[in-house]
Every structure is written in structure tokens, then in C-alpha cells.
Design a protein around this motif. Structure first.
Motif, mmCIF file in Angstrom:
data_model
loop_
_atom_site.group_PDB
_atom_site.id
_atom_site.type_symbol
_atom_site.label_atom_id
_atom_site.label_comp_id
_atom_site.label_asym_id
_atom_site.label_seq_id
_atom_site.Cartn_x
_atom_site.Cartn_y
_atom_site.Cartn_z
ATOM 1 N N SER A 179 0.821 -1.214 0.000
ATOM 2 C CA SER A 179 0.000 0.000 0.000
ATOM 3 C C SER A 179 0.853 1.261 0.000
ATOM 4 O O SER A 179 0.326 2.368 -0.072
ATOM 5 C CB SER A 179 -0.936 -0.004 1.213
ATOM 6 O OG SER A 179 -0.192 -0.129 2.414
ATOM 7 N N TYR A 180 2.176 1.105 0.125
ATOM 8 C CA TYR A 180 3.094 2.232 0.027
ATOM 9 C C TYR A 180 4.438 1.719 -0.478
ATOM 10 O O TYR A 180 4.664 0.511 -0.579
ATOM 11 C CB TYR A 180 3.246 2.954 1.369
ATOM 12 C CG TYR A 180 3.777 2.109 2.506
ATOM 13 C CD1 TYR A 180 5.146 1.915 2.684
ATOM 14 C CD2 TYR A 180 2.918 1.524 3.434
ATOM 15 C CE1 TYR A 180 5.631 1.149 3.733
ATOM 16 C CE2 TYR A 180 3.395 0.767 4.483
ATOM 17 C CZ TYR A 180 4.756 0.584 4.626
ATOM 18 O OH TYR A 180 5.245 -0.173 5.667
ATOM 19 N N LEU A 256 5.698 -4.265 16.971
ATOM 20 C CA LEU A 256 5.135 -4.210 15.626
ATOM 21 C C LEU A 256 6.240 -4.148 14.574
ATOM 22 O O LEU A 256 6.140 -4.768 13.512
ATOM 23 C CB LEU A 256 4.212 -2.996 15.490
ATOM 24 C CG LEU A 256 2.895 -3.058 16.270
ATOM 25 C CD1 LEU A 256 2.200 -1.705 16.249
ATOM 26 C CD2 LEU A 256 1.986 -4.128 15.694
ATOM 27 N N GLY A 257 7.305 -3.411 14.868
ATOM 28 C CA GLY A 257 8.428 -3.311 13.941
ATOM 29 C C GLY A 257 9.123 -4.647 13.729
ATOM 30 O O GLY A 257 9.524 -4.983 12.605
ATOM 31 N N LEU A 258 9.249 -5.421 14.792
ATOM 32 C CA LEU A 258 9.893 -6.739 14.688
ATOM 33 C C LEU A 258 9.090 -7.665 13.786
ATOM 34 O O LEU A 258 9.651 -8.336 12.912
ATOM 35 C CB LEU A 258 10.036 -7.351 16.083
ATOM 36 C CG LEU A 258 10.633 -8.769 16.140
ATOM 37 C CD1 LEU A 258 12.060 -8.768 15.598
ATOM 38 C CD2 LEU A 258 10.604 -9.301 17.569
ATOM 39 N N PHE A 259 7.770 -7.707 13.976
ATOM 40 C CA PHE A 259 6.927 -8.554 13.138
ATOM 41 C C PHE A 259 6.991 -8.123 11.674
ATOM 42 O O PHE A 259 7.051 -8.952 10.767
ATOM 43 C CB PHE A 259 5.480 -8.535 13.641
ATOM 44 C CG PHE A 259 5.249 -9.384 14.854
ATOM 45 C CD1 PHE A 259 5.480 -10.748 14.812
ATOM 46 C CD2 PHE A 259 4.817 -8.823 16.039
ATOM 47 C CE1 PHE A 259 5.268 -11.545 15.935
ATOM 48 C CE2 PHE A 259 4.599 -9.605 17.167
ATOM 49 C CZ PHE A 259 4.832 -10.965 17.118
ATOM 50 N N PRO A 271 1.607 -11.861 0.838
ATOM 51 C CA PRO A 271 1.799 -10.405 0.748
ATOM 52 C C PRO A 271 0.842 -9.600 1.613
ATOM 53 O O PRO A 271 1.233 -8.602 2.219
ATOM 54 C CB PRO A 271 1.568 -10.122 -0.745
ATOM 55 C CG PRO A 271 1.917 -11.397 -1.431
ATOM 56 C CD PRO A 271 1.486 -12.488 -0.486
ATOM 57 N N TYR A 272 -0.424 -10.035 1.691
ATOM 58 C CA TYR A 272 -1.399 -9.249 2.449
ATOM 59 C C TYR A 272 -1.070 -9.219 3.942
ATOM 60 O O TYR A 272 -1.367 -8.239 4.633
ATOM 61 C CB TYR A 272 -2.825 -9.769 2.218
ATOM 62 C CG TYR A 272 -3.163 -11.069 2.911
ATOM 63 C CD1 TYR A 272 -3.679 -11.078 4.211
ATOM 64 C CD2 TYR A 272 -2.970 -12.295 2.277
ATOM 65 C CE1 TYR A 272 -4.001 -12.264 4.849
ATOM 66 C CE2 TYR A 272 -3.283 -13.483 2.909
ATOM 67 C CZ TYR A 272 -3.799 -13.462 4.191
ATOM 68 O OH TYR A 272 -4.101 -14.633 4.838
ATOM 69 N N SER A 278 2.945 -4.249 8.376
ATOM 70 C CA SER A 278 3.769 -3.055 8.171
ATOM 71 C C SER A 278 2.928 -1.785 8.265
ATOM 72 O O SER A 278 3.422 -0.741 8.737
ATOM 73 C CB SER A 278 4.491 -3.122 6.822
ATOM 74 O OG SER A 278 3.576 -3.252 5.759
ATOM 75 N N SER A 279 1.666 -1.850 7.836
ATOM 76 C CA SER A 279 0.787 -0.686 7.958
ATOM 77 C C SER A 279 0.440 -0.411 9.419
ATOM 78 O O SER A 279 0.427 0.740 9.860
ATOM 79 C CB SER A 279 -0.500 -0.900 7.145
ATOM 80 O OG SER A 279 -0.213 -1.045 5.765
#
Length: 313
Positions: A179-180, A256-259, A271-272, A278-279
Motif C-alpha cells: 500500500s506504500y 510491531l516493527g519486529l513482526f 503479501p497481504y 507493516s501498515s
């Protein structure tokens, strides 16, 4: 003929897929994204207004919180505006240059956010372990120098990512399963050896995130050791109270960053799943940080009440 070949290898546009496989749900998915963005803008804007307008909050801890709020506004805006354009208007097209600029802003301000969290940990270390020297140590000049140093760090270590990506040939597909314009999502589209790009991306993580986490961990080890030496339970509770909001923010941001990081490099991930993680990594902290600090920090609650009382009068 030459120009046609160059356009294949070096495209003028990319196409962001949003949430791959769930295109039909884009409108529904836009609702939580929009709500989180509004929370981030209003919440961080309110935090900035409170700190700037209330003199009791003119201290190092809240100056760093100001920087964190500004970072959150830029970081969330960097991804949400284009994401909503995809979800609402199916506007998937993004120019190659805009994609590289977005990539820079996302990763630079992610680095800055991590750096600010590290600086806030050092602030708490000085406040608890050496309180008599707090204001003398963390002067306005030093805070400004730390902030500038963190901005320079982010700019220097992140700039090579879009620059190296701009030199890659893209001869297979120009559709980004994201998405980015995430660095690795773009690099994976290249029809060339991307080992250097991947290695540099990993190096940036090691130089930035791992260093920051190590400093934060060391700071809190020293803080915990000092807290255990306090004789009064009230003093212990007060010391922990000044750190609780920061600890909550750290846990949320780095977990969240680690995942998000692992889904790029460990095994086969749909991918989803990576897009969602990441979002959330970039949207959740900006949306929740103002709430965490507002709920857990008595000084901010008091300042907010005073500001609202003044506005009513």
C-alpha cells in the motif's frame, strides 16, 4: 526504440496494489485507516498545543514528546494519504520519483521515531538516576543538538536506499504488492541482483534500531537498579509512573516493527499479511501515543484540563 527499452527498465510510474487479494474490501478497510489517521492528527496536534501553551510542561521530557508527536504526524501522513487514494478512488498509480520520495520519508522518520524513543529513555535515566543534575544536564541547547543529530542520522543512513533503488532495472512488473513504497517491496521487483540493496537495508536496521534498543535497554537496567534502592514505596511508584507511558510506547513500536521486519526475511509470507503488519507498524503508534501519554501522564492531563478551562472562559 531505445526510449521504449529505457521506459521498461526505468519506469515512469509504479502501481501500488493496496492490500493484494482483498481489492474488493478496500472501501471497508479504508474506515479503520481513516479513523486511525484522524486520531493521529488530532491527538498529536492536541499534544503539541498543550505542551507549547502550558509553561509547566516546558521541560526536556515534553520537548522530546513534542518531537515524537511531530514525527508521528509526518510518518502517518507519508503513507495514509496515498493509501486512502487507493482505497477510495482506486488511484494506484505513483510516479517513480514520488515512490522514491515516499520511501525516503517513511524510513527516515521511522529512524527518527526510534531515535526519539532512545532520547526519551536517556531523559528518564537522568531524571531518576541523577535528578539533581537533570535541568543542568538536559539543557535546551543539548536537546536541540540531539534532535538535529537524530535527523541527520536518519537522512544519512536512509538516503542511499532510494538512491540505490533508482539505479535498479525493472523489466518484469511495475506493480508493487503493497500500500506504500516500502524499500524491500520495491527492490523485489527489480530484474537484477539486489543483494547489496537487501544487505544495506539490513545494515540500516542494525545501525539504527538495534543500537537504539540497546541504549534503551541499558538505560532501563540502570533505572531499575536505582528504583530498587529507593526506600519509600511512594518514591518507587512515582518513578515507575514517570516511565510507564514511555515503556508502553516502546513495547508497541518495537514489537510491531519486529513482526514487520521478520515477514520480509523469514520464510514465505502471504503479501497481504506483510502489508497489514507493516501498515499497523506505521499507523498504530501515531494513533495511540497521544492516548497513552494522555492517560498515563498526570501532568498532561492537568495541562489539558487547564487549557480546556481557559478556552471555555
Amino acid at each position: 526504440m531505445l526510449l521504449a527499452n529505457l521506459s521498461i527498465f526505468y519506469p515512469s510510474v509504479f502501481f501500488l496494489e493496496g492490500l493484494p487479494g482483498f481489492e474488493s474490501a478496500h472501501t471497508s478497510l479504508s474506515i479503520p485507516v481513516f479513523i486511525m489517521y484522524i486520531m493521529a492528527i488530532l491527538g498529536n496536534g492536541f499534544i503539541l498545543i498543550i505542551i507549547v501553551s502550558q509553561k509547566p510542561l516546558h521541560s526536556p521530557m515534553y520537548y522530546f514528546l513534542c518531537t515524537l508527536s511531530l514525527t508521528d504526524v509526518v510518518l502517518s501522513s507519508s503513507i495514509v494519504l496515498k493509501m486512502l487514494a487507493i482505497f477510495w478512488m482506486n488511484d494506484k498509480e505513483i510516479t517513480f520519483l514520488s515512490c522514491l520520495v515516499q520511501m525516503f520519508f517513511i524510513h527516515c522518520f521511522t529512524s527518527l521515531e526510534s531515535g526519539v524513543l532512545m532520547a526519551m529513555a536517556l531523559d528518564r535515566y537522568v531524571a531518576i538516576c541523577n535528578p539533581l543534575r537533570y535541568t543542568a544536564t538536559l539543557t535546551n541547547s543539548l536537546i536541540l543538538k540531539i534532535t538535529i543529530a537524530l535527523i541527520i542520522r536518519g537522512t544519512v543512513i536512509v538516503t542511499p536506499c532510494p538512491l540505490m533503488a533508482s539505479l535498479l532495472p525493472f523489466c518484469q512488473t511495475h506493480h508493487i504488492s503493497h500500500s506504500y513504497c516500502d524499500h524491500m517491496a520495491v527492490v523485489k521487483l527489480a530484474c537484477a541482483d539486489t543483494t547489496i540493496n537487501s544487505a544495506y537495508g539490513l545494515t540500516v536496521v542494525l545501525l539504527c534500531i538495534v543500537f537504539d534498543v540497546s541504549v534503551i535497554a541499558m538505560s532501563y537496567i540502570l533505572i531499575l537498579r536505582t528504583m530498587l534502592k529507593l526506600s519509600s514505596q511512594t518514591d518507587k511508584s512515582k518513578a515507575f509512573g514517570t516511565c510507564s507511558s514511555h515503556i508502553s510506547t516502546i513495547i508497541m513500536f518495537y514489537t510491531l516493527g519486529l513482526f514487520s521486519f521478520l515477514t520480509h526475511r523469514v520464510g514465505h509470507i502471504e503479501p497481504y499479511i506483510h502489508v497489514i503488519l507493516s501498515s499497523l507498524y506505521l499507523l498504530t503508534p501515531p494513533a495511540l501515543n497521544p492516548i497513552i501519554y494522555g492517560v498515563k501522564t498526570k501532568e498532561i492531563r492537568t495541562a489539558a484540563y487547564n487549557l480546556l478551562s481557559q478556552s471555555v472562559k
